[in-house]
Design a protein around this motif. Structure first.
Motif, short mmCIF file in Angstrom:
data_model
loop_
_atom_site.label_atom_id
_atom_site.label_comp_id
_atom_site.label_asym_id
_atom_site.label_seq_id
_atom_site.Cartn_x
_atom_site.Cartn_y
_atom_site.Cartn_z
N ALA A 86 0.83 -1.21 0.00
CA ALA A 86 0.00 0.00 0.00
C ALA A 86 0.86 1.26 0.00
O ALA A 86 0.55 2.24 -0.68
N ALA A 87 1.97 1.22 0.74
CA ALA A 87 2.88 2.38 0.76
C ALA A 87 3.51 2.59 -0.61
O ALA A 87 3.69 3.74 -1.06
N ARG A 88 3.85 1.49 -1.30
CA ARG A 88 4.44 1.62 -2.65
C ARG A 88 3.44 2.24 -3.62
O ARG A 88 3.78 3.15 -4.39
N LEU A 89 2.20 1.76 -3.59
CA LEU A 89 1.17 2.30 -4.49
C LEU A 89 0.90 3.77 -4.18
O LEU A 89 0.69 4.58 -5.10
N ARG A 90 0.91 4.14 -2.90
CA ARG A 90 0.69 5.53 -2.53
C ARG A 90 1.81 6.42 -3.05
O ARG A 90 1.58 7.51 -3.58
N ALA A 91 3.06 5.94 -2.91
CA ALA A 91 4.19 6.73 -3.40
C ALA A 91 4.12 6.91 -4.91
O ALA A 91 4.41 8.00 -5.44
N GLU A 92 3.72 5.85 -5.63
CA GLU A 92 3.59 5.98 -7.08
C GLU A 92 2.50 6.98 -7.45
O GLU A 92 2.66 7.78 -8.39
N ALA A 93 1.38 6.94 -6.74
CA ALA A 93 0.29 7.86 -7.04
C ALA A 93 0.71 9.30 -6.77
O ALA A 93 0.40 10.21 -7.57
N LEU A 94 1.43 9.55 -5.67
CA LEU A 94 1.89 10.91 -5.37
C LEU A 94 2.90 11.39 -6.40
O LEU A 94 2.88 12.56 -6.82
N ALA A 95 3.80 10.49 -6.84
CA ALA A 95 4.79 10.89 -7.85
C ALA A 95 4.11 11.20 -9.17
O ALA A 95 4.48 12.15 -9.88
N SER A 96 3.10 10.40 -9.53
CA SER A 96 2.38 10.66 -10.77
C SER A 96 1.62 11.98 -10.71
O SER A 96 1.60 12.74 -11.69
N ALA A 97 1.05 12.28 -9.55
CA ALA A 97 0.33 13.55 -9.42
C ALA A 97 1.29 14.73 -9.48
O ALA A 97 0.96 15.79 -10.04
N ALA A 98 2.49 14.57 -8.90
CA ALA A 98 3.45 15.67 -8.92
C ALA A 98 4.01 15.92 -10.31
O ALA A 98 4.40 17.05 -10.65
N ALA A 99 4.04 14.88 -11.15
CA ALA A 99 4.59 15.03 -12.50
C ALA A 99 3.62 15.71 -13.45
O ALA A 99 4.04 16.22 -14.50
N ARG A 100 2.35 15.68 -13.12
CA ARG A 100 1.38 16.30 -14.01
C ARG A 100 1.47 17.82 -13.91
O ARG A 100 1.71 18.37 -12.82
N PRO A 101 1.29 18.54 -15.03
CA PRO A 101 1.31 20.01 -14.97
C PRO A 101 0.14 20.52 -14.15
O PRO A 101 -0.91 19.87 -14.06
N PRO A 102 0.31 21.63 -13.52
CA PRO A 102 -0.78 22.18 -12.69
C PRO A 102 -2.01 22.50 -13.54
O PRO A 102 -1.91 22.86 -14.72
N TYR A 103 -3.16 22.37 -12.93
CA TYR A 103 -4.42 22.60 -13.64
C TYR A 103 -4.60 24.09 -13.90
O TYR A 103 -4.36 24.92 -13.03
N GLN A 104 -4.98 24.40 -15.13
CA GLN A 104 -5.27 25.78 -15.50
C GLN A 104 -6.70 25.86 -16.00
O GLN A 104 -7.09 25.12 -16.91
N ALA A 105 -7.46 26.75 -15.41
CA ALA A 105 -8.85 26.91 -15.82
C ALA A 105 -8.91 27.55 -17.21
O ALA A 105 -8.09 28.40 -17.55
N PRO A 106 -9.83 27.10 -18.06
CA PRO A 106 -9.95 27.70 -19.41
C PRO A 106 -10.35 29.18 -19.32
O PRO A 106 -11.05 29.59 -18.39
N GLU A 107 -9.82 29.92 -20.28
CA GLU A 107 -10.14 31.35 -20.28
C GLU A 107 -11.58 31.57 -20.67
O GLU A 107 -12.13 30.91 -21.54
N THR A 108 -12.20 32.49 -19.99
CA THR A 108 -13.60 32.81 -20.25
C THR A 108 -13.65 33.89 -21.34
O THR A 108 -13.03 34.95 -21.19
N PRO A 109 -14.34 33.63 -22.46
CA PRO A 109 -14.40 34.65 -23.52
C PRO A 109 -15.11 35.90 -23.03
O PRO A 109 -16.00 35.85 -22.19
N GLU A 110 -14.65 37.03 -23.57
CA GLU A 110 -15.27 38.29 -23.17
C GLU A 110 -16.69 38.37 -23.71
O GLU A 110 -17.00 37.87 -24.77
N CYS A 111 -17.53 39.01 -22.95
CA CYS A 111 -18.92 39.18 -23.34
C CYS A 111 -19.00 40.17 -24.51
O CYS A 111 -18.44 41.27 -24.44
#
Length: 394
Positions: free
Chosen positions: A367-392
């Motif tokens: 379980a500790a190995r799987l948790r470490a892999e999941a945390l490493a995979s999450a850290a490798a992903r680029p941070p989430y960026q919200a889509p730009e809202t088009p101007e009205c």
């Protein structure tokens, strides 16, 4: 070796010992059905069994230890509950008897002017319990509807008698006895809060057990397995009633109470001079409480005044039960949180020649190995960026 006879120490000696534990000038705090239901839910806790058996005020003791717990109803709820109970029992209990007949009357005649409400006044709990037993015997022999308002029942718990006071007991013309629980929480469209009904059922099961001890001595008397729960109807102050089957709660409570260690056995193993008087210094009280074994679990927080103190000690000792009984059961032979963390890090007992010698430790490491892999995979992903809202466009 104990010098007591096989059936335990003399009652006078036991009472004196319990009085010394409580404090010579401290009056005993009587047990009630709510406390007994909580005690039965955790029969392995010698600490609660001893303190309740000795009549120690656990609320005052918890405050003296520096870990107070807020339990009990608010003053508003108490006043509302008393007002509703007085309404239900008004006019000689006519409304309560009517509700009982409507739900449990069977083929019996409805309650009439010959219905009885005997006087249960007596000196002390022992006297009131004896007067209640006499009233039950007379009502059963008379064969008429009888309402016992706040009777006193006796039940032996861990070798000591506990005196219980239900809201009411109704004796039917056929000799059946029904426990009545009056609660101030509402019953909306014929249904009440499930958690509150469950708590009321566990409390009523204790009364049923106590009544069965008395009924066993009388010919023709029997205790119904359904209790009458009386609550306000919808959002009004008008009473309504429902039947609650307590056979399961009764069986569980009886089995758990039978598992309790007798109070004299718990008291016998304690050092002389031990006292739980809340007036004593906190350090002395902490030492005294620690001398009695406890079985803490998170469920204690909703039922025991000493739960916060026991939780702190369980955490300091690294007991897995502080995380829940299910966690403690899953960890098996790993008796501390530190041992579980060491096993998860690969330093536990499965690091020898046979990696599968301890399945629990091996599962924790995986379980500790799987948790470490999941945390490493999450850290490798680029941070989430919200889509730009088009101007009205307007």
């Amino acid at each position: 070796m104990s010098s007591y006879p096989p059936d335990g120490p003399p009652q006078t000696t036991l009472r004196q010992r319990l009085a010394d534990l409580r404090g010579p000038a401290v009056p005993p705090r009587p047990l009630d059905a709510r406390a007994l239901a909580a005690l039965a839910a955790n029969p392995g806790c010698g600490r609660r069994a001893l303190l309740d058996g000795a009549g120690v005020d656990k609320t005052a003791l918890a405050a003296a230890l520096g870990s107070p717990a807020a339990f009990g109803q608010s003053q508003f709820a108490i006043v509302r509950g008393n007002s509703f109970e007085a309404r239900v029992k008004g006019d000689g209990g006519a409304e309560l008897l009517r509700l009982t007949h409507a739900r449990l009357g069977g083929g019996a005649e409805p309650p009439g002017p010959d219905s009885r409400v005997p006087d249960l006044t007596a000196a002390g709990p022992e006297g009131r319990a004896a007067r209640t037993a006499l009233a039950l015997r007379e009502a059963t022999a008379a064969g008429t509807w009888t309402l016992l308002d706040h009777p006193m029942l006796a039940l032996e718990v861990a070798g000591t008698p506990a005196y219980l006071e239900p809201d009411a007991v109704v004796v039917h013309p056929d000799g059946r006895w029904t426990v009545v629980e009056i609660k101030s929480f509402p019953m909306i469209d014929g249904a009440a809060d499930a958690a509150k009904v469950g708590a009321a059922a566990r409390q009523a099961a204790v009364y049923v057990l106590a009544l069965e001890q008395t009924a066993g001595k009388l010919e023709g008397a029997r205790v119904g397995h359904q209790v009458l729960l009386v609550c306000p109807k919808d959002f009004s102050n008008l009473p309504t009633a429902a039947l609650v089957d307590v056979r399961r709660e009764r069986a569980v409570t009886r089995r758990q109470l039978e598992r309790l260690t007798r109070v004299e056995e718990l008291a016998e193993g304690l050092p002389q001079g031990l006292c739980f008087d809340p007036a004593r210094p906190a350090a002395e009280l902490t030492e005294a409480v620690s001398a009695v074994s406890a079985a803490y679990a998170p469920e204690c927080l909703a039922a025991c005044e000493l739960a916060f103190h026991c939780r702190e000690r369980a955490r300091d000792a690294g007991e897995p039960a502080a995380l829940g009984r299910s966690v403690r059961g899953e960890l098996g032979g790993l008796t501390t949180v530190e041992a579980a963390l060491a096993a998860a890090a690969g330093a536990g007992p499965c690091t020898g020649t046979d990696p599968d010698s301890d399945p629990t430790a091996a599962a924790l490491r995986e379980a500790a190995r799987l948790r470490a892999e999941a945390l490493a995979s999450a850290a490798a992903r680029p941070p989430y960026q919200a889509p730009e809202t088009p101007e009205c466009p307007c």
